[in-house]
Design a protein around this motif. Sequence first.
Motif, PDB file in Angstrom:
ATOM      1  N   LEU A   1       0.845  -1.189   0.000  1.00  0.00           N
ATOM      2  CA  LEU A   1       0.000   0.000   0.000  1.00  0.00           C
ATOM      3  C   LEU A   1       0.880   1.239   0.000  1.00  0.00           C
ATOM      4  O   LEU A   1       1.716   1.421   0.888  1.00  0.00           O
ATOM      5  N   ALA A   2       0.713   2.094  -0.991  1.00  0.00           N
ATOM      6  CA  ALA A   2       1.434   3.368  -1.079  1.00  0.00           C
ATOM      7  C   ALA A   2       0.480   4.479  -0.666  1.00  0.00           C
ATOM      8  O   ALA A   2      -0.492   4.762  -1.383  1.00  0.00           O
ATOM      9  N   TYR A   3       0.751   5.098   0.479  1.00  0.00           N
ATOM     10  CA  TYR A   3      -0.159   6.108   1.019  1.00  0.00           C
ATOM     11  C   TYR A   3       0.474   7.492   0.928  1.00  0.00           C
ATOM     12  O   TYR A   3       1.572   7.726   1.430  1.00  0.00           O
ATOM     13  N   ASP A   4      -0.233   8.408   0.291  1.00  0.00           N
ATOM     14  CA  ASP A   4       0.215   9.788   0.139  1.00  0.00           C
ATOM     15  C   ASP A   4      -0.592  10.663   1.087  1.00  0.00           C
ATOM     16  O   ASP A   4      -1.745  10.995   0.808  1.00  0.00           O
ATOM     17  N   GLY A   5      -0.006  11.002   2.237  1.00  0.00           N
ATOM     18  CA  GLY A   5      -0.740  11.826   3.174  1.00  0.00           C
ATOM     19  C   GLY A   5      -0.188  11.761   4.579  1.00  0.00           C
ATOM     20  O   GLY A   5       0.851  11.156   4.852  1.00  0.00           O
ATOM     21  N   ASN A   6      -0.917  12.388   5.485  1.00  0.00           N
ATOM     22  CA  ASN A   6      -0.577  12.461   6.894  1.00  0.00           C
ATOM     23  C   ASN A   6      -1.194  11.257   7.612  1.00  0.00           C
ATOM     24  O   ASN A   6      -2.406  11.049   7.523  1.00  0.00           O
ATOM     25  N   PRO A   7      -0.400  10.467   8.338  1.00  0.00           N
ATOM     26  CA  PRO A   7      -0.962   9.276   8.993  1.00  0.00           C
ATOM     27  C   PRO A   7      -1.922   9.613  10.129  1.00  0.00           C
ATOM     28  O   PRO A   7      -2.633   8.726  10.610  1.00  0.00           O
ATOM     29  N   SER A   8      -1.954  10.874  10.549  1.00  0.00           N
ATOM     30  CA  SER A   8      -2.816  11.284  11.661  1.00  0.00           C
ATOM     31  C   SER A   8      -3.926  12.234  11.238  1.00  0.00           C
ATOM     32  O   SER A   8      -4.517  12.926  12.069  1.00  0.00           O
ATOM     33  N   TRP A   9      -4.215  12.289   9.939  1.00  0.00           N
ATOM     34  CA  TRP A   9      -5.256  13.203   9.453  1.00  0.00           C
ATOM     35  C   TRP A   9      -6.413  12.387   8.859  1.00  0.00           C
ATOM     36  O   TRP A   9      -6.170  11.412   8.163  1.00  0.00           O
ATOM     37  N   PRO A  10      -7.653  12.757   9.139  1.00  0.00           N
ATOM     38  CA  PRO A  10      -8.112  13.938   9.887  1.00  0.00           C
ATOM     39  C   PRO A  10      -8.134  13.754  11.398  1.00  0.00           C
ATOM     40  O   PRO A  10      -8.484  14.680  12.125  1.00  0.00           O
ATOM     41  N   ALA A  11      -7.768  12.563  11.875  1.00  0.00           N
ATOM     42  CA  ALA A  11      -7.737  12.308  13.309  1.00  0.00           C
ATOM     43  C   ALA A  11      -6.562  11.380  13.594  1.00  0.00           C
ATOM     44  O   ALA A  11      -6.025  10.719  12.692  1.00  0.00           O
ATOM     45  N   THR A  12      -6.173  11.307  14.854  1.00  0.00           N
ATOM     46  CA  THR A  12      -5.005  10.523  15.231  1.00  0.00           C
ATOM     47  C   THR A  12      -5.153   9.062  14.835  1.00  0.00           C
ATOM     48  O   THR A  12      -4.164   8.380  14.529  1.00  0.00           O
ATOM     49  N   ASP A  13      -6.376   8.560  14.809  1.00  0.00           N
ATOM     50  CA  ASP A  13      -6.588   7.137  14.512  1.00  0.00           C
ATOM     51  C   ASP A  13      -6.648   6.819  13.021  1.00  0.00           C
ATOM     52  O   ASP A  13      -7.018   5.706  12.630  1.00  0.00           O
ATOM     53  N   ALA A  14      -6.267   7.772  12.165  1.00  0.00           N
ATOM     54  CA  ALA A  14      -6.432   7.591  10.715  1.00  0.00           C
ATOM     55  C   ALA A  14      -5.726   6.347  10.181  1.00  0.00           C
ATOM     56  O   ALA A  14      -6.255   5.641   9.320  1.00  0.00           O
ATOM     57  N   SER A  15      -4.524   6.067  10.667  1.00  0.00           N
ATOM     58  CA  SER A  15      -3.774   4.909  10.151  1.00  0.00           C
ATOM     59  C   SER A  15      -4.466   3.589  10.466  1.00  0.00           C
ATOM     60  O   SER A  15      -4.423   2.645   9.661  1.00  0.00           O
TER      61      SER A  15
END
Length: 489
Positions: free
Chosen positions: A309-323
């Motif tokens: 999985l290639a993820y482009d973004g903030n791992p904590s956005w929009p909330a801390t549990d995003a990942s």
Amino acid sequence: MVGRTRGLTFEDYSALWNWSTERLEDFWTSIWDFFDVGIHATRPSRQALEYSEMPGAQWFPGARLNFAAHALQHDDIDGDSAAVVGLDESGRQTTLSWNELRGQVGAVTDWLAACGVTPGDRVVGYLPNIPEAVVAFLACASLGAVWCACGPEYSPSGAADRLAQLDPVVLIAADSSRYSGSIHHHGDAVNALRDQIPSLREVLWISHRGAPAARGGDPLWAEVIAHPAEPIFTPVAFDHSLWVLYSSGTTGRPKGIVHGHGGVLLEQLKYLGLHANLRPGDRFWWYASTSWVMWNVQVAGLLLGATILAYDGNPSWPATDASWRIACDHHITVMGTSAAYLLACQRAGVRPGEQFDLSELRYLGGTGSPLPPSAYAWVYDAIGSHLWLSSQSGGTISPRVSPPEFPRCRCEPAKSKPGRSASPWRCGTNTGLRWWPRRENWSSPNRCRPCNCTSGATATTSVAGQRISTPTQGSGVTGIRSPSRVWAG
């Protein structure tokens, strides 16, 4: 397999580890055999180590192989199944099947060859973590060229401090990325970077927004991959340079570290295949930018036939549990993140195992900084007691992990990997920490002796047979060799 082919038995992991570090040739040969490396490689001699003195140790003399060939050729995997899944913060998802991945890699390989790129030339990327970055790297490797990348979080000058050292001939860049809910345009930054690398002959644009900053005559990614082709893999020597990583640059100019095709292949087969128990059909995601070695490790998941999985973004956005939501939605089985993210979730009171279905997740890796005992307890309590949690250190040198079946205290640091003679040591002076192990002989397979200095309180790992040398401008891709790494000098 070792028991069947060599008549060996080990009463515990320590005994196996001792054998792996005392009988280096036997151990690395067993890795070669266990993972059937010879299917896509030639090896004229069964000798694994021709010359053991450092610097200059030569592993698997005469062997010819290509990392990309092992990553892309899996006869037992459905070609229409997913190889790479791309995801960004907006939820936009793209999927490349194994057939599509091979076709795009072949197309980009043909384009690079048409640009005059030959084995040993450097190709660099200024890219977020997107499927195109995986394709670009594999195309580069297929041709025998040397890859290096920086994420767009680096300024043009910061990226140039690293990439320009290599005198690259091609730059592959994206015109935008997403982070924290915003679209970030990089066209001006790409052009500023290209102006600082005089050796460039071509700039290939990956356009998500129409590449308005592309200069006249610049090719576009969509045009290059419009004609898929079966990739042709150039066989290279075992120690032929695969990619270049860089030190942080906090103590001066960033220093290049070169890894070779064969060493990376064996090391990642061992780590991912044995320690992480990664296998075909798994879904593998390690949150990373293209600037971080863990991006390279995630791409190596293709060696085992896993979907990455290639993820482009903030791992904590929009909330801390995003990942954790991503891990649930995409049925991730092997996951990696930073210790800082795990601690942020602990502080925020996140309980992923109760909020999401993570029953398919069986391995969780953490790195980037030490993981304190309280975080171990939080992982097992808030995520799941079924997990194999592996806290690693060493970065581009040698992560310290132990195999999944090795029983240990939940907050005990992971054990050294087989084939690596390593021990913690500490050293410091009034002028700062000095990272250099004391040893009698660089080529000794015996574990390093801990430094007797007790000043300072920071521990790191030293690895026998490995040495860091300081690269200089224009140093290219030569280096000091060890079983699984080449250090550029």
